[in-house]
Design an enzyme around this catalytic site. Sequence first.
Site, PDB file in Angstrom:
ATOM      1  N   HIS A 236       0.839  -1.200   0.000  1.00 25.82           N
ATOM      2  CA  HIS A 236       0.000   0.000   0.000  1.00 25.82           C
ATOM      3  C   HIS A 236       0.882   1.260   0.000  1.00 25.82           C
ATOM      4  O   HIS A 236       0.734   2.139  -0.855  1.00 25.82           O
ATOM      5  CB  HIS A 236      -0.922  -0.014   1.224  1.00 25.82           C
ATOM      6  CG  HIS A 236      -1.785   1.199   1.361  1.00 25.82           C
ATOM      7  ND1 HIS A 236      -3.090   1.235   0.940  1.00 25.82           N
ATOM      8  CD2 HIS A 236      -1.527   2.445   1.855  1.00 25.82           C
ATOM      9  CE1 HIS A 236      -3.590   2.434   1.164  1.00 25.82           C
ATOM     10  NE2 HIS A 236      -2.668   3.191   1.727  1.00 25.82           N
ATOM     11  N   GLU A 237       1.793   1.320   0.960  1.00 23.09           N
ATOM     12  CA  GLU A 237       2.648   2.514   1.046  1.00 23.09           C
ATOM     13  C   GLU A 237       3.545   2.624  -0.185  1.00 23.09           C
ATOM     14  O   GLU A 237       3.835   3.727  -0.647  1.00 23.09           O
ATOM     15  CB  GLU A 237       3.474   2.506   2.334  1.00 23.09           C
ATOM     16  CG  GLU A 237       2.654   2.498   3.636  1.00 23.09           C
ATOM     17  CD  GLU A 237       1.566   3.572   3.716  1.00 23.09           C
ATOM     18  OE1 GLU A 237       1.734   4.636   3.074  1.00 23.09           O
ATOM     19  OE2 GLU A 237       0.532   3.336   4.385  1.00 23.09           O
TER      20      GLU A 237
ATOM     21  N   HIS B 291       1.723   4.471  -2.798  1.00 22.82           N
ATOM     22  CA  HIS B 291       1.879   5.919  -2.603  1.00 22.82           C
ATOM     23  C   HIS B 291       3.266   6.355  -3.084  1.00 22.82           C
ATOM     24  O   HIS B 291       3.421   7.388  -3.739  1.00 22.82           O
ATOM     25  CB  HIS B 291       1.758   6.273  -1.116  1.00 22.82           C
ATOM     26  CG  HIS B 291       0.358   6.249  -0.567  1.00 22.82           C
ATOM     27  ND1 HIS B 291      -0.650   7.031  -1.080  1.00 22.82           N
ATOM     28  CD2 HIS B 291      -0.199   5.565   0.469  1.00 22.82           C
ATOM     29  CE1 HIS B 291      -1.773   6.819  -0.371  1.00 22.82           C
ATOM     30  NE2 HIS B 291      -1.524   5.930   0.562  1.00 22.82           N
TER      31      HIS B 291
ATOM     32  N   GLU C 281      -4.595   8.009  -2.820  1.00 16.93           N
ATOM     33  CA  GLU C 281      -5.122   6.759  -2.292  1.00 16.93           C
ATOM     34  C   GLU C 281      -5.450   5.783  -3.435  1.00 16.93           C
ATOM     35  O   GLU C 281      -5.317   4.572  -3.271  1.00 16.93           O
ATOM     36  CB  GLU C 281      -6.361   7.066  -1.441  1.00 16.93           C
ATOM     37  CG  GLU C 281      -6.667   6.062  -0.366  1.00 16.93           C
ATOM     38  CD  GLU C 281      -5.556   5.800   0.632  1.00 16.93           C
ATOM     39  OE1 GLU C 281      -4.678   6.672   0.827  1.00 16.93           O
ATOM     40  OE2 GLU C 281      -5.539   4.706   1.210  1.00 16.93           O
TER      41      GLU C 281
HETATM   42 ZN    ZN Z   1      -2.949   5.254   1.964  1.00  9.46          ZN
END
Ligand code: ZN
Length: 501
Positions: free
Chosen positions: A262-263, A266, A292
């Site tokens: 997830h990170e 980003h 996001e």
């Molecule tokens: Zn996030």
Amino acid sequence: MPETPYETLVRLLKRADLIGSALDLLRWDEQVNLPPASSARRGGQSAALAELHHQAATDPAIGETLAQLEAALPDLDELQQVVVRRARRDFDREIRLPSAFVAARATLDSEAFHAWKLARERSGFASFAPFLSRQIEMAKQEAAYQGCSERPYDYLLDKFDPGLTEAEVSRLFSELRAELVPFVREIVAAGAQSRRAEMKGFPITAQDTFLREVTRRIGFDFQRGRIDVAVHPFCSGDAADTRLTTRFFEDDPLSSLFSAVHEAGHGLYEQGLPLEHLGTPLGKAVGMAIHESQSRLWENQVARSRSFWTHFEPAFREKFSARLGGWSSDDIYLAINTVELKPIRVESDEVTYNLHIMLRFELERRLFGSELLVADLPRAWNELSRELLGLTPESDAVGVLQDVHWSGGAFGYFPSYCVGNMIAAQFWYAALEAMPDLEARFAEGDFSDLLAWLRREVHSHGRRFDTGELVRKVTGAKLAPTRLMRYLRERYGPLYLPATR
Ligand code: ZN
């Protein structure tokens, strides 16, 4: 040759950005490295840099240069005009807030955070209520300073996602709710045979090695980025230096892995922003929902897919051979895609997560529309929790007090998560349409086509477009929940509702 006004503007913007990035780095360090007794020192350092940053971002020379450039806007090329337009908006928003207000809010943030922590420990909302009321008043005051006293919640949404309004989020969420709530009920009624809770005793060093292999393979550049351990996973920094964090649990190896992916999503966005525009609006992310969408796309559409695990399962088994002996491929895949209703947002899966966000949006909307009093918030929370999730929280601690956001006055922020999920699904199907063999490539461990597509279609534009404009440009369609529902049905239908397929 003397500097042109445009060059002056860029120099001033980059200077403010450099100071801001140093402040970010101090905050990253605070979460990752700071010795426990050194926090007061760090508080002083951060406050000093924050003041310097504010001075640089509100330098009257920026205002003068902007006025000069605006007087001759047609002389600038299209991208330069974008920089002027965005810089004007940022500058005005900074200077409209009186410094006494900014200081009072910083004090309230710190007091309210401690009040929230204490209230959550004791699971009693009442002691936090006065601080929340003051935060709401301050947010309304901020909207008023910005000339948005009529519709403060629109202002707050726009602050995180340029162009987003309450009316649009209401429309998106009610459309999604109509399909998602019955879908979740069906899945829960079908019952899960997930063995995820049996994943125990996975050595941390092997988890760490595996998630570094995965994030490197999907394209995160460790030459200008790194992954460290922090209590809360986050991504900070910029295209030149991107910092990710994750955290490890021996008894929940999928948590650290998916947090890291997830990170890294980003981080891939940050690393894809054009370096030549670093420090100007063309080198910055559009907003929270687009950010996001990038993290969710890599975490969910990509890393929870069969094709992704076709490639990574052998390495995963090799790292944890002592733990996965009796596990079939289907066992692993179902553990990765476990759907379960939980009262806590951050522990929720990607299906039910959206319901948690709708709940918060509805309450924020009512609070700012003066339809709901702060004192009635716990009751309203529990009612909505029953309606949306079918659950009544056991206590305020796992209900209305579970998130830190409101204590810091972050209203209008939660919707970004769910809107981000919608955008991720929209981008995903647009990418599949452009590259039908995408998943076959994933199965071979090749993610470069998807990354190149995202770089070109999304990352390279910086803040050139608003949230909705970018979605329309990339997908040819307006922001809508239909693709998200299609994706959730395609991913979770075969796992949980095979009879309906
Ligand atoms: Zn996030």
